[in-house]
Each structure stands twice: as structure tokens, then as C-alpha cells.
Design a protein around this motif. Sequence first.
Motif, PDB file in Angstrom:
ATOM      1  N   ASN A 142       0.909  -0.951  -0.442  1.00 17.89           N
ATOM      2  CA  ASN A 142      -0.216  -0.117  -0.001  1.00 17.89           C
ATOM      3  C   ASN A 142       0.689   1.115  -0.180  1.00 17.89           C
ATOM      4  O   ASN A 142       0.249   2.518   0.237  1.00 17.89           O
ATOM      5  CB  ASN A 142      -0.923   0.254   1.487  1.00 17.89           C
ATOM      6  N   HIS A 143       2.356   0.900  -0.471  1.00 12.48           N
ATOM      7  CA  HIS A 143       3.082   2.520  -0.414  1.00 12.48           C
ATOM      8  C   HIS A 143       2.910   2.940  -1.377  1.00 12.48           C
ATOM      9  O   HIS A 143       3.299   1.890  -2.252  1.00 12.48           O
ATOM     10  CB  HIS A 143       4.825   1.966  -0.039  1.00 12.48           C
ATOM     11  N   PHE A 144       2.391   4.189  -2.076  1.00 15.69           N
ATOM     12  CA  PHE A 144       2.318   4.432  -3.388  1.00 15.69           C
ATOM     13  C   PHE A 144       2.722   6.123  -3.446  1.00 15.69           C
ATOM     14  O   PHE A 144       2.773   6.881  -2.805  1.00 15.69           O
ATOM     15  CB  PHE A 144       0.722   4.348  -3.559  1.00 15.69           C
ATOM     16  N   VAL A 145       3.932   6.353  -4.511  1.00 15.07           N
ATOM     17  CA  VAL A 145       4.414   8.138  -4.352  1.00 15.07           C
ATOM     18  C   VAL A 145       3.982   8.541  -5.841  1.00 15.07           C
ATOM     19  O   VAL A 145       3.176   7.251  -7.009  1.00 15.07           O
ATOM     20  CB  VAL A 145       6.284   7.754  -4.117  1.00 15.07           C
ATOM     21  N   TYR A 146       4.542   9.553  -6.599  1.00 17.59           N
ATOM     22  CA  TYR A 146       4.255  10.021  -7.820  1.00 17.59           C
ATOM     23  C   TYR A 146       5.458  10.612  -8.236  1.00 17.59           C
ATOM     24  O   TYR A 146       5.905  11.754  -6.944  1.00 17.59           O
ATOM     25  CB  TYR A 146       2.811  10.635  -7.955  1.00 17.59           C
ATOM     26  N   GLU A 147       5.996  11.104  -9.515  1.00 17.39           N
ATOM     27  CA  GLU A 147       7.189  12.142  -9.787  1.00 17.39           C
ATOM     28  C   GLU A 147       6.961  12.493 -10.594  1.00 17.39           C
ATOM     29  O   GLU A 147       5.320  12.177 -11.892  1.00 17.39           O
ATOM     30  CB  GLU A 147       7.924  11.226 -10.089  1.00 17.39           C
ATOM     31  N   ASN A 148       7.118  13.674 -11.154  1.00 17.46           N
ATOM     32  CA  ASN A 148       6.269  14.993 -12.524  1.00 17.46           C
ATOM     33  C   ASN A 148       5.446  15.149 -12.237  1.00 17.46           C
ATOM     34  O   ASN A 148       4.231  14.921 -13.347  1.00 17.46           O
ATOM     35  CB  ASN A 148       6.735  14.407 -13.574  1.00 17.46           C
ATOM     36  N   LEU A 149       5.005  15.569 -11.184  1.00 16.75           N
ATOM     37  CA  LEU A 149       4.099  16.364 -11.038  1.00 16.75           C
ATOM     38  C   LEU A 149       3.769  17.747 -11.809  1.00 16.75           C
ATOM     39  O   LEU A 149       4.517  18.547 -11.740  1.00 16.75           O
ATOM     40  CB  LEU A 149       3.426  16.241  -9.531  1.00 16.75           C
ATOM     41  N   PRO A 150       2.872  17.884 -12.865  1.00 12.70           N
ATOM     42  CA  PRO A 150       2.889  19.426 -13.466  1.00 12.70           C
ATOM     43  C   PRO A 150       2.584  20.545 -12.098  1.00 12.70           C
ATOM     44  O   PRO A 150       1.791  20.477 -11.672  1.00 12.70           O
ATOM     45  CB  PRO A 150       1.549  19.207 -14.035  1.00 12.70           C
ATOM     46  N   ASP A 151       3.173  21.459 -12.856  1.00 16.98           N
ATOM     47  CA  ASP A 151       2.977  22.792 -12.396  1.00 16.98           C
ATOM     48  C   ASP A 151       1.856  24.078 -11.931  1.00 16.98           C
ATOM     49  O   ASP A 151       0.661  22.928 -12.626  1.00 16.98           O
ATOM     50  CB  ASP A 151       3.631  23.555 -13.026  1.00 16.98           C
ATOM     51  N   GLY A 152       1.464  23.809 -10.831  1.00 16.69           N
ATOM     52  CA  GLY A 152      -0.076  24.198 -10.249  1.00 16.69           C
ATOM     53  C   GLY A 152      -1.170  23.076 -10.240  1.00 16.69           C
ATOM     54  O   GLY A 152      -2.514  23.385  -9.822  1.00 16.69           O
ATOM     55  N   LYS A 153      -0.689  21.616 -10.321  1.00 17.11           N
ATOM     56  CA  LYS A 153      -1.540  20.600  -9.928  1.00 17.11           C
ATOM     57  C   LYS A 153      -1.762  20.598  -8.736  1.00 17.11           C
ATOM     58  O   LYS A 153      -0.802  20.448  -8.107  1.00 17.11           O
ATOM     59  CB  LYS A 153      -1.558  20.253 -11.160  1.00 17.11           C
ATOM     60  N   VAL A 154      -2.305  19.341  -8.055  1.00 19.12           N
ATOM     61  CA  VAL A 154      -1.858  18.104  -6.702  1.00 19.12           C
ATOM     62  C   VAL A 154      -2.566  17.142  -7.469  1.00 19.12           C
ATOM     63  O   VAL A 154      -3.266  17.341  -8.751  1.00 19.12           O
ATOM     64  CB  VAL A 154      -2.812  18.559  -5.570  1.00 19.12           C
ATOM     65  N   VAL A 155      -2.890  15.750  -6.924  1.00 21.21           N
ATOM     66  CA  VAL A 155      -2.672  14.764  -7.725  1.00 21.21           C
ATOM     67  C   VAL A 155      -2.500  14.255  -6.110  1.00 21.21           C
ATOM     68  O   VAL A 155      -2.783  14.277  -4.903  1.00 21.21           O
ATOM     69  CB  VAL A 155      -1.903  14.053  -7.752  1.00 21.21           C
ATOM     70  N   ASP A 156      -3.947  13.116  -6.486  1.00 18.79           N
ATOM     71  CA  ASP A 156      -4.469  11.916  -5.346  1.00 18.79           C
ATOM     72  C   ASP A 156      -4.575  10.731  -5.765  1.00 18.79           C
ATOM     73  O   ASP A 156      -5.084  10.672  -6.992  1.00 18.79           O
ATOM     74  CB  ASP A 156      -5.805  12.114  -4.567  1.00 18.79           C
ATOM     75  N   ILE A 157      -3.805  10.268  -4.754  1.00 18.00           N
ATOM     76  CA  ILE A 157      -3.404   8.676  -5.623  1.00 18.00           C
ATOM     77  C   ILE A 157      -5.016   8.243  -4.920  1.00 18.00           C
ATOM     78  O   ILE A 157      -5.154   7.708  -3.703  1.00 18.00           O
ATOM     79  CB  ILE A 157      -2.683   8.031  -5.564  1.00 18.00           C
ATOM     80  N   LEU A 158      -5.669   7.561  -5.864  1.00 16.74           N
ATOM     81  CA  LEU A 158      -7.121   6.562  -5.081  1.00 16.74           C
ATOM     82  C   LEU A 158      -6.776   4.758  -5.098  1.00 16.74           C
ATOM     83  O   LEU A 158      -7.581   4.477  -4.665  1.00 16.74           O
ATOM     84  CB  LEU A 158      -8.130   6.485  -6.303  1.00 16.74           C
TER      85      LEU A 158
END
Length: 448
Positions: free
Chosen positions: A344-360
Motif C-alpha cells: 500500500n506504499h504509493f508515490v508519484y513523480e513529475n507532478l505538473p506545475d499548479g496541480k495536485v494529485v491524489d492516488i485512489l
Amino acid sequence: MRNENQNARKALYLAMAVFVALVIWLFVDNVGDNGNPRLHKKEFENIPIEYIHEEALMDHGLMLVEEDSDQTVDIQLEATRTMIADIDPDKIHVVADLSDITAAGVQTVQPRLTYNGYRLLSGQRITITQGMLKEMNPLAATVNIKELNSRTIEVRCLLRGNVAEGYSAGQVQLSETSIEIWGQAVDIDPVSYAKVVLDIGDDAVSSVSESLPIKFYDSNDEEVSGVGIRSTVQEVEVSMPVSVAKELRLAVDFKEAPGARKRNINVDIKPSTITVSGDASQLNDVDAIILSEFNLLDLVNQTGTASFTYPITVPEGCTNLSGVTRATVTISFKDITSKHMTTNHFVYENLPDGKVVDILTEELTVSLFGTAADVGAVTPEHITILADLADYGAASGSYTVPAQVRVTGSGDIGIYGTYEVRVVIREKHEEQPPSHGQQEPGMTGEEE
């Protein structure tokens, strides 16, 4: 002061007098009473005669007998004293053209005289780079022309030296196996054959190729003087291949991947070696024949042992002495196991500027493989799912994005399959949906 001025004037007058006298002397020396240049004569002896277009004689069945023909001439040139002093004998050339001779016999030809590349004619003044020259007497050269005799003779090669142990010499190849010779009968009749000598030295380990001069021999294998003998070639290209019989191992070029390493496989190749022969210089640095490339990831999907048959391709120009043309390769892992594990260990990379992300995605089960020890040491805490958002710079909303599985620790672990996670990408300050994703330290995540 007055005396010094008088002395200075006297010195000046004296210098002027000397200069005027020199000018007058030069004028008188170089210009005659009638106003024309005063010429001085000079002899130049033993100027070599250059005979050209001898091939034209051959078309008429003739040849020049050089030893019975004039080889040098003496000439006399006249010019001004200054010009005579500047003449360089090395720039004087006497050239005799034989193209107009159509019959045998002792004959007289008139060579042409050139100086520094300019032709000089008898009785004619020629302007050249430094003044004027005049040839005083017509040139003449005596040539002896005789009937041409020709024969075709064999070219042989004498081999000296030896090849190293384990090497063998091939057949000697000659660029010319026969040549035509021509000359007077008395000169060419004793000739039986031509010979070149190829010396490969001691313990030769590579092929030899040389350009060698020919020599003439009689029927008693005694060398004949080449004086008076002409031939179509003066040198012959000689080559001799040196080959070696060498045992080469058969091998496969394995492409490795995490969890699938060469150190963890058993390989059996039958036959394991073959013997080939070929040029020593080509085989000196060859130790193996690569049958094929093989990706060890393809073996992971096999159960037990995999067996493949490959053709044996020997190096170009070599001969397969063993006669075996195909090899069977059997491959198996020494120690390999697989395991399914949920994280259940999730991460992300290369997030666009001005955005936020949620991993479902809350959990993801991945398939691992490797040695039993390496796989057994992996726990869910060692596994991270990384979502790459590089292709979603202008996106907003819910997406399924590709993910990579990363395993930390000291083991060598491979991953089966491909993986995806569900994410929501939104502008900052939008209402935040429920999220189960975790942020990797140093990565851009959702702002609070």
C-alpha cells in the motif's frame, strides 16, 4: 668644420666616380658597338640525353640499344656575362624523341634543348625568366636501333623461411605467372625463366604480401644479367596465406535483467567447441563463436529447462574442420522462485506545475522473482509503487497511469508484468477527494 665638409665631399665624389665607372663597365661588357647585347660563350659537358617514346619503337618491332647509343652530349650556350653566371646546369635538359624512327640501324636524331622548362632552338634567342639564352650549335645524337625479339617466360617463386608450429602455409599466389621479355636475341635467348624470392622469416604467424623484383635465370638455374632485357613488369605482387587450425568455444550472448543473472544459470552447449582453420591474422584474436543473443527474461517464463538449437556460423573465410553445423543449447536457472506480494506504499513523480494529485488505488499486488534467498527477504515495506505523471501536464480529472515497481534492499529482484494506478489530478485549492496515496519525501504532493 670646413675641413670635415671638404673630406665628406671628396668621399662622395669618389663614390660617385666608382659607381659611374662600374655602370660604364657593365654597359661596355654587356652591350657591343652596334648596341646589341655583348654575348659570352660557355661550355656545358656531359648533359644526359633523355630518350622518350621508346614504346613507339616496339610498335615497329624495334628497340633502342642504349649501350651503343649516345648517352650524353656537350653543348655551348652564349649569353650576357650576368646570364652565363646564373645558368644552372641541373636545369638544362636534352630530350630525344624516338617516335619517328621506323627502321633499324645506326641513325642520328636531333634532341631538343630546354632550360628551366623553356625550349631553346638553334640560332634563336629565347626569353626566359632571367634573360636571354642562345644555343650556338645544333644538337645531334647517334642511336643504334635494332630488330626487337620477344619471348614469353614463366615466373617462379622461391620461398624462404618457415611458419610457426601449429600454423600452415597456403599456396603462393603471383600477380603474374608469365611475362613477356624483349631485346636482342643474344640477350634474351639464354633466359629460361624469371624468379622472385619471398622470405617469410622464421616462425611466421600471419599472411605475407609483398612486391618483389624479378630476376632472370637460364636452364641451369644460373642468374642471367638483365642488361639489354626489357620486360612487361619489373616487379611481381606475391602473397602467401598463413592459416591456423584453432579450437573455438561456442557461446551465447546472454542479456541480463534484475532477478535473471548469468551467475544464476546452468548452460550446456553441445558441442562445446569446434575446430576451424583460416587466415592466422583473422583468427589470432578470436576465441569463441557467438551462436545467438538470448534474453534471460525469456527464460523466467519457462518452466524447468529450456533447450534451443542454433546454426554454427564460422568467421568469414574460415573452414569448419569439425563438420558440425548446429549446436544445442540447454539453459536452466540454478535457483529461482517467484512470489506475489501486496503493498500500500504509493508515490508519484513529475507532478505538473499548479496541480495536485491524489492516488485512489489503495493496494496493489505485484509478482516478484529471483533466488529463494533474495525473494524471501522482501517484505511489503520494501516495495514502492511509483506513478509517473510526466505525460499529464495539461490534464485534470481521474486517470489510470502507468506505474513502476521499486524494491529496496540488497537482493536482486525481478518484476513480472506491468502495473497501473488510479489517480485524480486537479488544480490547487479545488476540493480534495478522499486519498489513500502517500507522498515520497522530496516529491511534489498535495498542498495543505
